[in-house]
Design a protein around this motif. Structure first.
Motif, PDB file in Angstrom:
ATOM      1  N   SER A  69      -2.079  27.974   2.870  1.00  0.00           N
ATOM      2  CA  SER A  69      -0.908  28.261   2.088  1.00  0.00           C
ATOM      3  C   SER A  69       0.470  28.078   2.685  1.00  0.00           C
ATOM      4  O   SER A  69       0.350  27.593   3.935  1.00  0.00           O
ATOM      5  CB  SER A  69      -1.266  29.733   1.535  1.00  0.00           C
ATOM      6  N   LEU A  70       1.447  28.441   2.108  1.00  0.00           N
ATOM      7  CA  LEU A  70       2.683  28.135   2.399  1.00  0.00           C
ATOM      8  C   LEU A  70       3.595  29.534   2.169  1.00  0.00           C
ATOM      9  O   LEU A  70       3.630  29.947   1.159  1.00  0.00           O
ATOM     10  CB  LEU A  70       3.518  27.178   1.485  1.00  0.00           C
ATOM     11  N   LEU A  71       4.450  29.844   3.022  1.00  0.00           N
ATOM     12  CA  LEU A  71       5.292  31.003   3.199  1.00  0.00           C
ATOM     13  C   LEU A  71       6.638  30.519   2.634  1.00  0.00           C
ATOM     14  O   LEU A  71       7.181  29.437   3.038  1.00  0.00           O
ATOM     15  CB  LEU A  71       5.577  31.528   4.581  1.00  0.00           C
ATOM     16  N   LEU A  72       7.055  30.869   1.439  1.00  0.00           N
ATOM     17  CA  LEU A  72       8.097  30.182   0.558  1.00  0.00           C
ATOM     18  C   LEU A  72       9.634  31.169   0.842  1.00  0.00           C
ATOM     19  O   LEU A  72       9.415  32.298   0.710  1.00  0.00           O
ATOM     20  CB  LEU A  72       7.777  30.204  -0.628  1.00  0.00           C
ATOM     21  N   ALA A  73      10.645  30.446   0.810  1.00  0.00           N
ATOM     22  CA  ALA A  73      11.881  31.025   0.777  1.00  0.00           C
ATOM     23  C   ALA A  73      12.183  31.320  -0.656  1.00  0.00           C
ATOM     24  O   ALA A  73      11.549  30.886  -1.627  1.00  0.00           O
ATOM     25  CB  ALA A  73      12.877  30.120   1.337  1.00  0.00           C
ATOM     26  N   GLU A  74      13.040  31.953  -0.840  1.00  0.00           N
ATOM     27  CA  GLU A  74      13.607  32.298  -2.210  1.00  0.00           C
ATOM     28  C   GLU A  74      13.720  31.372  -3.241  1.00  0.00           C
ATOM     29  O   GLU A  74      13.423  31.117  -4.402  1.00  0.00           O
ATOM     30  CB  GLU A  74      14.701  33.335  -2.355  1.00  0.00           C
ATOM     31  N   ASP A  75      14.290  30.145  -2.487  1.00  0.00           N
ATOM     32  CA  ASP A  75      14.440  28.821  -3.279  1.00  0.00           C
ATOM     33  C   ASP A  75      13.381  28.077  -3.711  1.00  0.00           C
ATOM     34  O   ASP A  75      13.422  26.959  -3.916  1.00  0.00           O
ATOM     35  CB  ASP A  75      15.645  28.207  -2.934  1.00  0.00           C
ATOM     36  N   GLY A  76      12.108  28.456  -2.667  1.00  0.00           N
ATOM     37  CA  GLY A  76      10.836  27.613  -3.058  1.00  0.00           C
ATOM     38  C   GLY A  76      10.836  26.582  -1.615  1.00  0.00           C
ATOM     39  O   GLY A  76       9.772  25.962  -1.333  1.00  0.00           O
ATOM     40  N   GLY A  77      11.761  26.543  -0.885  1.00  0.00           N
ATOM     41  CA  GLY A  77      11.783  25.733   0.458  1.00  0.00           C
ATOM     42  C   GLY A  77      10.580  26.407   1.378  1.00  0.00           C
ATOM     43  O   GLY A  77      10.105  27.541   1.211  1.00  0.00           O
ATOM     44  N   ILE A  78      10.015  25.721   2.188  1.00  0.00           N
ATOM     45  CA  ILE A  78       8.863  26.172   3.021  1.00  0.00           C
ATOM     46  C   ILE A  78       9.319  26.780   4.241  1.00  0.00           C
ATOM     47  O   ILE A  78       9.808  26.269   5.175  1.00  0.00           O
ATOM     48  CB  ILE A  78       8.040  25.117   3.371  1.00  0.00           C
TER      49      ILE A  78
END
Length: 376
Positions: free
Chosen positions: A96-105
């Motif tokens: 999976s991917l830990l995402l920033a508020e704007d959807g960046g990885i």
């Protein structure tokens, strides 16, 4: 202590529990992710090819091993990653991917349902940032522990299952993306069957005090040799697997990074993860750029940072590249406009002021050999 000495102490390169063992084995140590780590022992080419035919032991103890528990832990994790964690059964794991508020990885990671808790393995270079992000964003009743008393080894290659099963018989019963707990010489250990080389293999989490004895027991077997970071990088590149901080970062979302598989079906329908509007929009309408594989004409390697051109127009950048021992030629991956992302599309890379012809290609460059079912 002066301010300068303070700063030097703060950024001092750390050593792994197996540091002396690596050096005794002839490991050439380099700084990576804040640690001294072996880049090679016998040589990158030989080590790469050994893993393809036998079994290679990698020390990945620099990575962060986190444990998350508490009522509603799966739902809490789903507010930060785009995977369906609630549907993850005990003994199963998911990329999976830990995402920033704007959807960046912010990071890519592995999540395992251990029954009474979730184990998460994060990249060493950003583990402290990940821990801070999780602590800040998980509810107060969710417990997060950083398991610093345990190291992590990866055994990769077609003979890995035979070698590991001699020490831990439970390994043979796992298939790709499964995990279990076991014991070895009285030590509680965790085993998962995955890996970042494209080959069949395992990760073994065990107490730091047991690491050297376990590594020595494996390397005493004829089919196992210690393998350094250099071959790990060339193997994962041939497998088309991105490296965080190079092929992925917080400016790139999962669709741009060609990681749509990490967005589970239910989450696509429901959203509810950071940057969902951006990411789901890119899923439906396409993103402006995409991570692609590149076959390089000739023998000159194209490295990270090389600019990519369509005619005289700069269109992208190489994020990983080098000679691929199993392919017998240089390969690379990088980002190009989605309109240039179809396999067979010609582009050019700039290397030392010269243009090198490249062709966009599907990944992986070398087929994965994961064991997805018993006997498979």
């Amino acid at each position: 202590m002066s301010e300068t000495e303070d700063l030097i102490e703060e950024v001092a390169t750390e050593t792994l529990p197996l540091d002396a063992w690596h050096r005794a084995k002839g490991g050439r140590m380099v700084e990576f992710a804040g640690y001294w780590m072996p880049i090679q022992y016998e040589g990158i080419m030989a080590e790469h090819l050994w893993v393809r035919e036998n079994a290679g032991l990698f020390d990945v103890s620099h990575m962060g091993q986190l444990l998350i528990s508490g009522d509603g832990a799966a739902a809490a994790l789903e507010t930060l990653v785009p995977g369906d964690i609630s549907a993850l059964k005990p003994g199963r794991m998911r990329y999976s991917l830990l995402l920033a508020e704007d959807g960046g990885i912010l990071d890519d990671l592995m999540i395992t349902n251990e029954g009474d808790q979730f184990g998460i393995v994060v990249n060493g270079a950003v583990k402290w940032e990940d821990i801070g992000h999780l602590r800040e964003n998980l509810p107060d009743h969710i417990t997060l522990n950083h398991n610093e008393d345990y190291g992590l080894l990866a055994l990769q290659g077609p003979k890995a299952v035979d070698a590991l099963s001699r020490l831990v018989p439970e390994a043979a019963g796992l298939v790709f993306m499964q995990a279990t707990r076991a014991t070895w010489q009285g030590h509680a250990i965790g085993i998962s069957r995955s890996g970042y080389t494209g080959e069949d293999g395992f990760e073994i989490s065990l107490p730091n005090a047991a690491l050297e004895a376990f590594a020595a027991a494996l390397c005493a077997m004829d089919e196992v040799k210690p393998i350094g970071l250099g071959a790990r990088d060339s193997l994962r590149l041939e497998a088309g697997l991105p490296l965080y901080g190079h092929d992925l970062d917080e400016t790139i979302d999962p669709v741009e990074g060609d990681l749509c598989f990490a967005i589970s079906k239910r989450r696509r329908e429901e959203g509810g993860f950071p940057g969902a509007a951006r990411i789901l929009g890119h899923l439906g309408q396409g993103s402006a750029r995409k991570r692609v594989g590149l076959l390089i004409d000739g023998k000159m390697p194209v490295r990270e940072g090389a600019k990519l051109f369509d005619g005289n127009t700069e269109v992208g950048v190489v994020t990983s590249g080098g000679f691929a021992p199993s392919v017998g030629a240089p390969i690379a991956m990088g980002y190009v406009p989605t309109g240039l992302s179809e396999p067979g599309t010609p582009v050019a890379a700039e290397v030392r002021g010269k243009r090198v012809a490249c062709t966009v290609t599907a990944m992986p460059f070398v087929p994965h050999r994961y064991v997805r079912k018993q006997g498979g």
